[in-house]
Design a protein around this motif. Structure first.
Motif, PDB file in Angstrom:
ATOM      1  N   UNK A  93       0.780  -1.217   0.014  1.00 27.30           N
ATOM      2  CA  UNK A  93       0.002  -0.055   0.008  1.00 27.30           C
ATOM      3  C   UNK A  93       0.892   1.260  -0.078  1.00 27.30           C
ATOM      4  N   UNK A  94       0.265   2.095  -0.589  1.00 27.24           N
ATOM      5  CA  UNK A  94       0.913   3.572  -0.652  1.00 27.24           C
ATOM      6  C   UNK A  94      -0.071   4.246   0.396  1.00 27.24           C
ATOM      7  N   UNK A  95       0.309   4.571   1.681  1.00 26.25           N
ATOM      8  CA  UNK A  95      -0.508   5.260   2.380  1.00 26.25           C
ATOM      9  C   UNK A  95      -0.074   6.847   1.818  1.00 26.25           C
TER      10      UNK A  95
ATOM     11  N   UNK B 221      -5.438  -5.578   5.176  1.00 25.43           N
ATOM     12  CA  UNK B 221      -5.984  -5.086   6.269  1.00 25.43           C
ATOM     13  C   UNK B 221      -5.155  -5.303   7.633  1.00 25.43           C
ATOM     14  N   UNK B 222      -4.988  -6.810   7.401  1.00 20.46           N
ATOM     15  CA  UNK B 222      -4.401  -7.531   8.465  1.00 20.46           C
ATOM     16  C   UNK B 222      -2.913  -7.074   8.536  1.00 20.46           C
TER      17      UNK B 222
ATOM     18  N   UNK C 169      -0.690  -5.526  11.709  1.00 24.06           N
ATOM     19  CA  UNK C 169       0.405  -6.058  12.369  1.00 24.06           C
ATOM     20  C   UNK C 169       1.599  -5.232  12.141  1.00 24.06           C
ATOM     21  N   UNK C 170       1.785  -4.552  10.986  1.00 26.27           N
ATOM     22  CA  UNK C 170       3.047  -3.789  10.554  1.00 26.27           C
ATOM     23  C   UNK C 170       2.944  -2.401  11.286  1.00 26.27           C
ATOM     24  N   UNK C 171       1.824  -1.811  11.037  1.00 29.19           N
ATOM     25  CA  UNK C 171       1.719  -0.395  11.494  1.00 29.19           C
ATOM     26  C   UNK C 171       0.706   0.069  12.578  1.00 29.19           C
ATOM     27  N   UNK C 172       0.172  -0.977  13.150  1.00 29.64           N
ATOM     28  CA  UNK C 172      -1.052  -0.691  14.186  1.00 29.64           C
ATOM     29  C   UNK C 172      -1.979   0.179  13.864  1.00 29.64           C
ATOM     30  N   UNK C 173      -2.184   0.201  12.488  1.00 30.91           N
ATOM     31  CA  UNK C 173      -3.526   1.026  12.166  1.00 30.91           C
ATOM     32  C   UNK C 173      -4.668   0.203  11.780  1.00 30.91           C
ATOM     33  N   UNK C 174      -5.867   0.874  11.781  1.00 34.11           N
ATOM     34  CA  UNK C 174      -6.965   0.152  11.240  1.00 34.11           C
ATOM     35  C   UNK C 174      -7.600   1.021   9.633  1.00 34.11           C
ATOM     36  N   UNK C 175      -7.854   0.151   8.835  1.00 35.79           N
ATOM     37  CA  UNK C 175      -8.370   0.699   7.604  1.00 35.79           C
ATOM     38  C   UNK C 175      -9.530  -0.114   7.105  1.00 35.79           C
ATOM     39  N   UNK C 176     -10.433   0.747   6.838  1.00 40.17           N
ATOM     40  CA  UNK C 176     -11.810   0.216   6.223  1.00 40.17           C
ATOM     41  C   UNK C 176     -11.340  -0.184   4.696  1.00 40.17           C
ATOM     42  N   UNK C 177     -12.090  -1.295   4.361  1.00 37.60           N
ATOM     43  CA  UNK C 177     -11.763  -1.832   3.133  1.00 37.60           C
ATOM     44  C   UNK C 177     -12.256  -0.800   1.846  1.00 37.60           C
ATOM     45  N   UNK C 178     -13.210  -0.109   2.184  1.00 35.07           N
ATOM     46  CA  UNK C 178     -13.918   0.906   1.140  1.00 35.07           C
ATOM     47  C   UNK C 178     -12.656   1.983   0.866  1.00 35.07           C
TER      48      UNK C 178
ATOM     49  N   UNK D 259      -7.215   6.397   7.131  1.00 33.08           N
ATOM     50  CA  UNK D 259      -7.076   5.241   8.168  1.00 33.08           C
ATOM     51  C   UNK D 259      -7.265   5.584   9.647  1.00 33.08           C
ATOM     52  N   UNK D 260      -7.328   4.658  10.579  1.00 32.54           N
ATOM     53  CA  UNK D 260      -7.563   5.288  12.097  1.00 32.54           C
ATOM     54  C   UNK D 260      -6.129   4.619  12.908  1.00 32.54           C
TER      55      UNK D 260
END
Ligand code: 9L3
Ligand code: MG
Length: 138
Positions: free
Chosen positions: A15-17, A57-58, A62-71, A98-99
């Motif tokens: 992903x590119x955040x 999303x997983x 695991x890697x960055x501690x953030x939650x992302x909505x699939x949408x 993301x949150x």
């Protein structure tokens, strides 16, 4: 079976955040891992039975501690690189929402970088061609 298909294909998602200033997150692979010291777009292998988005999303948790909505995950472009013993196929997603606070849980460095500066960072061969796509987009 032909020579060309003799190596396994491995599906990895990345992903590119993108932050509000148009900077992109890259993360440095730690000592002890393959490609240690290289700056990558975060992500990882798709496990059997996962959809790529679920895997991403997983991995982001695991890697960055953030939650992302699939949408909020938009597929952008595929990377493809032939390593000696496997073929890496890697879709790159874009994500602007993301949150949680981005934290390096499995990497030893994080950097928010303007696309025009991404080429200053050594990246795995699969990731490198993605820089030009991001430069054109952002
Ligand atoms: N890989 C390359 N670029 C990336 C990512 C997330 C992964 N942006 C490569 C490194 C490994 C393989 O994919 O060869 C699996 O990645 P990981 O599970 O070691 O993160
Ligand atoms: Mg990973």
């Amino acid at each position: 079976m032909s020579e060309a298909s003799a190596v396994p294909t491995v599906l990895v998602v990345a992903v590119a955040l993108i932050d509000p200033d148009g900077r992109v997150l890259i993360a440095r692979r730690p000592e002890g891992k393959q490609l240690a010291g290289m700056w990558e777009f975060p992500g990882g292998k798709v496990e059997p039975g996962e959809r790529p988005e679920q895997a991403l999303i997983r991995e982001l948790k695991e890697e960055l501690g953030i939650d992302v909505n699939e949408a909020c995950l938009a597929p952008f472009v595929f990377a493809s690189h032939a390593y000696e013993n496997f073929h890496l196929l890697m879709p790159l997603y874009l994500c602007r929402r993301w949150s949680g606070v981005v934290t390096a849980k499995e990497h030893d460095g994080l950097a928010w970088v303007k696309p025009s500066k991404l080429s200053d960072y050594p990246m795995p061969p699969a990731d490198e061609p993605l820089i030009a796509w991001l430069r054109d987009l952002l």
